[in-house]
Write a protein that holds these residues in place. Sequence first.
Motif, PDB file in Angstrom:
ATOM      1  N   HIS A 244     -19.427  16.784  -2.055  1.00  0.00           N
ATOM      2  CA  HIS A 244     -18.406  16.080  -1.283  1.00  0.00           C
ATOM      3  C   HIS A 244     -17.001  16.568  -1.614  1.00  0.00           C
ATOM      4  O   HIS A 244     -16.051  16.218  -0.926  1.00  0.00           O
ATOM      5  CB  HIS A 244     -18.472  14.583  -1.595  1.00  0.00           C
ATOM      6  N   ASP A 245     -16.869  17.371  -2.654  1.00  0.00           N
ATOM      7  CA  ASP A 245     -15.573  17.695  -3.247  1.00  0.00           C
ATOM      8  C   ASP A 245     -15.061  19.056  -2.774  1.00  0.00           C
ATOM      9  O   ASP A 245     -15.517  20.095  -3.237  1.00  0.00           O
ATOM     10  CB  ASP A 245     -15.726  17.684  -4.773  1.00  0.00           C
ATOM     11  N   LEU A 246     -14.077  19.050  -1.878  1.00  0.00           N
ATOM     12  CA  LEU A 246     -13.478  20.309  -1.422  1.00  0.00           C
ATOM     13  C   LEU A 246     -12.698  21.002  -2.527  1.00  0.00           C
ATOM     14  O   LEU A 246     -12.348  22.177  -2.396  1.00  0.00           O
ATOM     15  CB  LEU A 246     -12.549  20.052  -0.224  1.00  0.00           C
ATOM     16  N   GLY A 247     -12.453  20.294  -3.619  1.00  0.00           N
ATOM     17  CA  GLY A 247     -11.803  20.923  -4.754  1.00  0.00           C
ATOM     18  C   GLY A 247     -12.602  22.087  -5.313  1.00  0.00           C
ATOM     19  O   GLY A 247     -12.035  23.012  -5.901  1.00  0.00           O
TER      20      GLY A 247
ATOM     21  N   VAL B 263     -11.289  10.024 -11.752  1.00  0.00           N
ATOM     22  CA  VAL B 263     -11.458   8.648 -11.275  1.00  0.00           C
ATOM     23  C   VAL B 263     -10.434   8.336 -10.191  1.00  0.00           C
ATOM     24  O   VAL B 263     -10.760   7.731  -9.160  1.00  0.00           O
ATOM     25  CB  VAL B 263     -11.340   7.654 -12.449  1.00  0.00           C
ATOM     26  N   ASP B 264      -9.181   8.754 -10.387  1.00  0.00           N
ATOM     27  CA  ASP B 264      -8.154   8.538  -9.369  1.00  0.00           C
ATOM     28  C   ASP B 264      -8.511   9.257  -8.080  1.00  0.00           C
ATOM     29  O   ASP B 264      -8.290   8.745  -6.979  1.00  0.00           O
ATOM     30  CB  ASP B 264      -6.792   9.030  -9.879  1.00  0.00           C
ATOM     31  N   PHE B 265      -9.080  10.459  -8.207  1.00  0.00           N
ATOM     32  CA  PHE B 265      -9.468  11.255  -7.035  1.00  0.00           C
ATOM     33  C   PHE B 265     -10.594  10.580  -6.256  1.00  0.00           C
ATOM     34  O   PHE B 265     -10.556  10.489  -5.030  1.00  0.00           O
ATOM     35  CB  PHE B 265      -9.892  12.651  -7.486  1.00  0.00           C
ATOM     36  N   ILE B 266     -11.613  10.078  -6.968  1.00  0.00           N
ATOM     37  CA  ILE B 266     -12.746   9.432  -6.318  1.00  0.00           C
ATOM     38  C   ILE B 266     -12.383   8.029  -5.847  1.00  0.00           C
ATOM     39  O   ILE B 266     -12.822   7.572  -4.789  1.00  0.00           O
ATOM     40  CB  ILE B 266     -13.959   9.375  -7.270  1.00  0.00           C
ATOM     41  N   GLY B 267     -11.587   7.332  -6.646  1.00  0.00           N
ATOM     42  CA  GLY B 267     -11.161   5.993  -6.266  1.00  0.00           C
ATOM     43  C   GLY B 267     -12.130   4.888  -6.634  1.00  0.00           C
ATOM     44  O   GLY B 267     -11.976   3.748  -6.181  1.00  0.00           O
ATOM     45  N   ASP B 268     -13.127   5.185  -7.456  1.00  0.00           N
ATOM     46  CA  ASP B 268     -14.124   4.190  -7.832  1.00  0.00           C
ATOM     47  C   ASP B 268     -14.598   4.515  -9.246  1.00  0.00           C
ATOM     48  O   ASP B 268     -15.475   5.356  -9.447  1.00  0.00           O
ATOM     49  CB  ASP B 268     -15.297   4.219  -6.856  1.00  0.00           C
ATOM     50  N   ALA B 269     -14.017   3.852 -10.237  1.00  0.00           N
ATOM     51  CA  ALA B 269     -14.302   4.178 -11.638  1.00  0.00           C
ATOM     52  C   ALA B 269     -15.763   3.933 -11.981  1.00  0.00           C
ATOM     53  O   ALA B 269     -16.394   4.733 -12.687  1.00  0.00           O
ATOM     54  CB  ALA B 269     -13.395   3.363 -12.553  1.00  0.00           C
ATOM     55  N   ARG B 270     -16.307   2.842 -11.509  1.00  0.00           N
ATOM     56  CA  ARG B 270     -17.698   2.523 -11.851  1.00  0.00           C
ATOM     57  C   ARG B 270     -18.654   3.568 -11.281  1.00  0.00           C
ATOM     58  O   ARG B 270     -19.613   3.977 -11.946  1.00  0.00           O
ATOM     59  CB  ARG B 270     -18.065   1.131 -11.354  1.00  0.00           C
TER      60      ARG B 270
ATOM     61  N   GLU C 264     -21.891  21.506   3.921  1.00  0.00           N
ATOM     62  CA  GLU C 264     -20.955  21.673   2.810  1.00  0.00           C
ATOM     63  C   GLU C 264     -20.455  23.113   2.700  1.00  0.00           C
ATOM     64  O   GLU C 264     -19.248  23.362   2.561  1.00  0.00           O
ATOM     65  CB  GLU C 264     -21.648  21.245   1.521  1.00  0.00           C
ATOM     66  N   ALA C 265     -21.373  24.076   2.773  1.00  0.00           N
ATOM     67  CA  ALA C 265     -20.978  25.479   2.623  1.00  0.00           C
ATOM     68  C   ALA C 265     -20.034  25.913   3.740  1.00  0.00           C
ATOM     69  O   ALA C 265     -19.083  26.662   3.505  1.00  0.00           O
ATOM     70  CB  ALA C 265     -22.203  26.379   2.593  1.00  0.00           C
TER      71      ALA C 265
END
Length: 221
Positions: free
Chosen positions: A35-38, A159-166, A73-74
């Motif tokens: 999911h991460d374009l990074g 965590v800030d990037f995903i927005g959901d620590a848990r 994704e690719a």
Amino acid sequence: MISTQDWADARRVWDYHQMGHSPRPCSVAIGLGSHDLGVADTAVNLYKRGMAPLLLFTGATSPTTRERMPRGEAVHYQERALELGVPSTAILVEPRARNTGENIRFSRELLGERGIEVSSVLLISKPYEERRAYATARKLWPEVEVVSASTPMTLDEYVDFIGDARLVIDMLVGALQRLMVYPEQGFMISQPVPADVAEAYERLCQAGYTSRLLTTDAPST
């Protein structure tokens, strides 16, 4: 509420998941779909630094990427790399892989079909997937040297990037479980787990960070 102990344990597991390799020039850079374009951004950065003459992006879709990356994704990684100035001639796309093992196998097959000689691979993943990707590649492609890479960031930044620590802690726990059980199933090489990391894992499981754990009948990597 995430306790101080939970955070300390999560940071210990996060640090373990990263291999600590220094990027160096390799035959090819492979960006593992997610999911991460990074991942694509990091692959482009390494390409522009001369760390690989060729980028290969691998990945179909999954339940977590189907809506965000409907073309696969690719393909979305490829589009991102083109936007960032990488020439199309320096990009290969492997659009079928649906798990880490397939990422490695199908990438290897594609490079072989193209007659590209590979002695080393710069393997780019999400930060907490570095060790899992490395262990899988070493099992399925043992004759090449594997250098792990990801976007440099701290757990707090991720965590800030995903927005959901848990959710992030759940993913860290799930990735570590796979590192411990998949070698017995032949999916990856074994990686020693330090005692303090294993203890952190057990505490996090007991604290309920279990949504990404495998069940007994779970599919392979």
